[in-house]
Design a protein around this motif. Sequence first.
Motif, mmCIF file in Angstrom:
data_model
loop_
_atom_site.group_PDB
_atom_site.id
_atom_site.type_symbol
_atom_site.label_atom_id
_atom_site.label_comp_id
_atom_site.label_asym_id
_atom_site.label_seq_id
_atom_site.Cartn_x
_atom_site.Cartn_y
_atom_site.Cartn_z
ATOM 1 N N LEU A 46 -31.971 -35.110 -16.486
ATOM 2 C CA LEU A 46 -32.913 -34.097 -17.434
ATOM 3 C C LEU A 46 -34.390 -35.111 -18.250
ATOM 4 N N ALA A 47 -34.843 -35.460 -17.936
ATOM 5 C CA ALA A 47 -36.716 -35.819 -18.381
ATOM 6 C C ALA A 47 -36.811 -34.912 -17.282
ATOM 7 N N GLU A 48 -36.745 -35.188 -16.360
ATOM 8 C CA GLU A 48 -37.507 -34.182 -15.156
ATOM 9 C C GLU A 48 -37.207 -32.917 -16.227
ATOM 10 N N GLU A 49 -36.800 -32.524 -16.453
ATOM 11 C CA GLU A 49 -36.398 -30.987 -17.072
ATOM 12 C C GLU A 49 -36.939 -30.734 -18.410
ATOM 13 N N LEU A 50 -36.764 -31.640 -19.315
ATOM 14 C CA LEU A 50 -37.559 -31.718 -20.827
ATOM 15 C C LEU A 50 -38.647 -32.423 -20.799
ATOM 16 N N ALA A 51 -38.541 -33.344 -20.384
ATOM 17 C CA ALA A 51 -40.619 -34.002 -20.766
ATOM 18 C C ALA A 51 -41.743 -34.048 -20.107
ATOM 19 N N PRO A 81 -44.039 -34.915 -17.090
ATOM 20 C CA PRO A 81 -44.325 -35.628 -16.597
ATOM 21 C C PRO A 81 -44.750 -36.883 -16.389
ATOM 22 N N GLU A 82 -46.205 -36.317 -16.555
ATOM 23 C CA GLU A 82 -47.408 -37.916 -16.949
ATOM 24 C C GLU A 82 -46.477 -38.740 -17.907
ATOM 25 N N ARG A 83 -45.945 -38.267 -19.050
ATOM 26 C CA ARG A 83 -44.853 -39.076 -20.113
ATOM 27 C C ARG A 83 -43.974 -40.331 -19.090
ATOM 28 N N ILE A 84 -43.134 -39.920 -17.976
ATOM 29 C CA ILE A 84 -42.360 -40.968 -17.783
ATOM 30 C C ILE A 84 -42.496 -41.674 -17.469
ATOM 31 N N ARG A 85 -44.072 -41.209 -16.302
ATOM 32 C CA ARG A 85 -44.560 -42.498 -15.267
ATOM 33 C C ARG A 85 -45.191 -42.942 -16.163
ATOM 34 N N LYS A 86 -45.817 -43.049 -17.377
ATOM 35 C CA LYS A 86 -46.300 -44.221 -18.427
ATOM 36 C C LYS A 86 -45.156 -45.197 -18.638
ATOM 37 N N ILE A 87 -44.316 -44.392 -18.854
ATOM 38 C CA ILE A 87 -42.365 -45.030 -19.358
ATOM 39 C C ILE A 87 -42.720 -46.241 -18.001
ATOM 40 N N LEU A 88 -42.609 -45.520 -16.641
ATOM 41 C CA LEU A 88 -42.663 -46.501 -15.944
ATOM 42 C C LEU A 88 -43.215 -47.696 -15.477
ATOM 43 N N SER A 89 -44.314 -47.556 -15.574
ATOM 44 C CA SER A 89 -45.602 -48.395 -15.055
ATOM 45 C C SER A 89 -45.777 -49.328 -16.356
ATOM 46 N N GLY A 90 -45.294 -48.754 -17.419
ATOM 47 C CA GLY A 90 -45.895 -50.146 -18.332
ATOM 48 C C GLY A 90 -46.573 -49.640 -19.352
ATOM 49 N N LYS A 91 -46.863 -48.473 -19.418
ATOM 50 C CA LYS A 91 -48.243 -48.548 -20.114
ATOM 51 C C LYS A 91 -47.769 -47.810 -21.909
ATOM 52 N N LEU A 92 -46.274 -47.018 -22.105
ATOM 53 C CA LEU A 92 -46.811 -46.401 -22.844
ATOM 54 C C LEU A 92 -46.444 -47.476 -23.670
ATOM 55 N N PHE A 93 -45.187 -48.258 -23.701
ATOM 56 C CA PHE A 93 -44.524 -48.983 -24.559
ATOM 57 C C PHE A 93 -45.067 -50.185 -25.600
ATOM 58 N N PRO A 94 -45.655 -51.430 -25.255
ATOM 59 C CA PRO A 94 -46.740 -51.988 -26.047
ATOM 60 C C PRO A 94 -45.779 -53.305 -25.471
ATOM 61 N N MET A 95 -44.132 -52.993 -25.854
ATOM 62 C CA MET A 95 -43.290 -54.805 -24.651
ATOM 63 C C MET A 95 -43.452 -54.552 -23.289
ATOM 64 N N ARG A 138 -44.106 -37.451 -6.431
ATOM 65 C CA ARG A 138 -45.535 -36.634 -6.536
ATOM 66 C C ARG A 138 -46.873 -37.984 -6.765
ATOM 67 N N ARG A 139 -47.798 -37.956 -5.984
ATOM 68 C CA ARG A 139 -48.845 -39.022 -6.165
ATOM 69 C C ARG A 139 -48.314 -40.417 -5.713
ATOM 70 N N GLY A 140 -47.453 -40.107 -5.401
ATOM 71 C CA GLY A 140 -47.248 -41.970 -4.922
ATOM 72 C C GLY A 140 -47.286 -43.209 -6.506
ATOM 73 N N VAL A 141 -46.372 -42.528 -7.090
ATOM 74 C CA VAL A 141 -47.269 -43.273 -8.452
ATOM 75 C C VAL A 141 -45.630 -43.935 -9.093
ATOM 76 N N ILE A 142 -44.216 -43.833 -8.258
ATOM 77 C CA ILE A 142 -43.478 -44.524 -8.529
ATOM 78 C C ILE A 142 -43.221 -45.126 -6.786
ATOM 79 N N MET A 143 -42.421 -46.530 -7.304
ATOM 80 C CA MET A 143 -42.297 -47.559 -5.941
ATOM 81 C C MET A 143 -41.066 -46.793 -5.376
ATOM 82 N N PRO A 144 -40.430 -46.807 -4.466
ATOM 83 C CA PRO A 144 -39.149 -46.489 -4.209
ATOM 84 C C PRO A 144 -37.882 -47.365 -4.517
ATOM 85 N N HIS A 145 -38.560 -49.077 -4.205
ATOM 86 C CA HIS A 145 -37.744 -49.749 -4.932
ATOM 87 C C HIS A 145 -37.525 -49.644 -6.104
ATOM 88 N N GLN A 146 -37.928 -48.373 -7.020
ATOM 89 C CA GLN A 146 -38.012 -48.417 -8.788
ATOM 90 C C GLN A 146 -36.969 -47.764 -9.228
#
Length: 968
Positions: free
Chosen positions: A481-486, A488-502, A540-548
């Motif tokens: 659902l996020a792929e359609e609504l959010a 994409p760059e924001r999702i990549r930031k979340i999964l790379s640990g750059k959006l949340f301070p945690m 795209r661009r290989g930002v997310i690794m397959p094991h993630q």
Amino acid sequence: MLRIYQNTYRRTARKAVVYSTKVVCCNHSTLCNITMQPRRKGAGGQWEQHHSRNHEHYLLAGNQARGWTIPPHSRGYGMFVVRILKGALKLRYLVLGGAIGGGVSLSKKYEDWKEGLPDMKWLEDALPQSERWSQFSRNLIEVGSVVKNAIDIDPRLKQLGEDKLSEWRSWFDNRLDDALEAADYQGNQIVETKEDIKSKATVAALGIPVDESRKKYEKLQSQVETLQTEIMNVQIKYQKELEKMEKENRELRQQYLIMKTNKKTTAKRIKKSLIDMYSEVLDELSGYDTGYTMADHLPRVVVVGDQSSGKTSVLESIAKARIFPRGSGEMMTRAPVKVTLAEGPYHVAQFRDTDREYDLTKESDLADLRREVEFRMRASVRGGKTVSNEVISMTVKGPGLQRMVLVDLPGIISTMTVDMASDTKDSIHQMTKHYMSNPNAIILCIQDGSVDAERSNVTDLVMQCDPLGRRTIFVLTKVDLAEELADPERIRKILSGKLFPMKALGYYAVVTGRGRKDDSIEAIRQYEEDFFKNSKLFHRRGVIMPHQVTSRNLSLAVSDRFWKMVRETIEQQADAFKATRFNLETEWKNNFPRLRESGRDELFDKAKGEILDEVVTLSQISAKKWDDALTTKLWEKLSNYVFENIYLPAAQSDSFNTMVDIKLRQWAEQALPAKSVEAGWEALQQEFISLMERAKKAHDHDDVFDQLKAAVVDEAIRRHSWEDKAIDMLRVIQLNTLEDRFVHDKTEWDQAVKFLENSVNAKLMQTEETLAQMFGPGPWTRFAQWKSLTADQQKRRSVKGELDKILKNDSKHLPSLSYDELTTVRKNLQRDNVEVDTDYIRQTWFPVYRKHFLQQALQRAKDCRKAYYLYTQQGSECEVSCSDVVLFWRIQQVIKVTGNALRQQVINREARRLDKEIKAVLDEFSEDEERKAQLLTGKRVQLAEELIKVRQIQEKLEEFINSLNQEK
């Protein structure tokens, strides 16, 4: 002349039975065929005769008629016989054809119905074979024989001779056998419909109207339906047995697989036992330390997230089964659910406190499992709460499952609804903090990818408990659902640990469904795989690794981290429990050096044995002691009624004995039996309690059991009730005893006099106590104790002085005062300036007259003590009136007989029934842990319980560590 040549029967093109007879014609030498067949539908079943040359032949058929030539001179007589035979044959074929056709039709109807029944072969061993249908089939077969014997040959045929008559009967039997054989062979191809055949069979064979036959058929059909219902009830009744058999079958298959395992599978078996042992340790800790403080620092995976973020779906994806209930927007997780995942040959689930296994490959078992989870969650919520701290423990085993222990917690909410408790939000926060504060807990932080990240409540809470992210794994759900609504760059930031301070150990993206409740885990996983293969966002661009990505990679990562943390911390926890055990054992030796550590269960069993021993002692009480106890209790219950409702009213009447007879009979028919049973029950209760009190005074008595014993005895006595039939038995005995009005010997007379004196003296003492309260203390008591009279007591004394004058003038005064006497007393008191009303005078008169009457009764008893022989000689005309002695003798006899009957009832029945009640109460208490905790209390019990728990946990930890070291 006519000669029979050949008899045959064949089937025509219309599937009707055609009988054919070849004869030699009398007029020509050629062979003629005579064919007999049933007419078409509607012809009434009559037979047509067809001749190949249109000649009418009169036929003599049968094996006996072959070769028989009819002479010309006896042709007329023969034709007459043939006509009679022809009519008889028509009638027999009509009846037999209808009966046989009806029997075949009903038999086919039964066979069709039987084939339509469900397969119930499994009941062949469990149920006895019914004889109902066998009897019905036998009755149908007997129809032919009944009709055959009912129809007799025309009497005119007797003139042919007894030998010819037997020949005709033999011929008919043969034709009947042929017809039955043909009907059996051709019955399934009869042209007429089943309903017509059934109607004709009913009319022809049973001789009753079609409507009545239909009613009988409907009744039979109703019986069949009833039988089917009974079979289904039996099937439900044995469902539990089938479940046991299935469980045993699974165990046998599992043992078979274990026997076939090689060295590779041995390692898997050790791993499975490891996770089971570890789960048992966590369960023991949950019971030992419900606050999850320092003692419970063993690793586990804590699944946290906002409500409806998909955390339960993540857990189900890891467990590969839809094991949790679902609701649209409603809070479903109301209590912590601990799920132990382990490898196994079969995909099954089981609760910790039950033996039932749920087959997760069957949708019916999955539905039952979800209902049970929901039921346990709602049952754990008490007192108007919305969430509960009670842990629901479950084990899920299956091929390929990663070994770990997960705890699913209620979702964190930001807004409460009106149907929630006021402290729901705080309770969820506190519960989540408790679990995450464990320094060895792995936090599985679930974030909904389809909503704005700023709306998340869980990330701040996780950051407070694990600021460095050393034990946190972040999971982003609903990325389809996020792929359609959010963005994409924001999702990549979340999964790379750059959006949340945690911070976190790892970041994962999963898809937990397509929004369909009925999708299976296999379908969801396939959808997830397809999504990540085709998604442009994650390639795209290989930002997310397959094991993630994917739930499979997530479960592998969580399991790996879980076991790594277990190995790092388990020995430290075992050492902590060793120290705790040493401290508790030292404290026990200092406080209870001569006692063994006994937990509540062991103490309860010991108390149970002592209580049952006291019940056995109850049956060993002597008969004399029972008689004394029952007699005392009976008179205690009956004395007031005897004086107030029998003795005093009879003394006021002119005919004392007649009034006594009436009162005693009414008493025995109504209140006396029930009061006697009540007295017997109180005596039994009193004796049992006295035994328990004497047991407390024994030198080896342990006061830790006192509260439990008292509760058991009180509950058993409350439940126990005397047998109802005892009242009817006592009524008969008491009525017969009261019929005796004559004292039989001097000993009984003396006992009755003594009983009267003792009873009157006891009542007189009560009356004097009442008078003392009413008139105040006497002169000596006032002088010695410096007491004075109240104004009311002085007024009472004045009234008593006037009443004493009345009794002195008339010693046989009636119990009530007349109007003139009341007026006189009131005027006399007015002269002394004492103002009283008539009610005040009556209130004072009652105890004064009672004392006067009782004193007279004592005097009569003294006079009657030596008047027995006058009584035996003169009876009721005796100069000394001893009717009250006879009354108390009759009452004394009733009490003796009643006490004897109650004693026998106690010894023979009631003591054993009380024993059963006590055993039932003990069994209920043994299953109620809360009740045992309330009744077995004290420092000794609490210290023993804690020491036993610590020992169990330490032993399980050491066993687990040994197995863990073997796996290395």
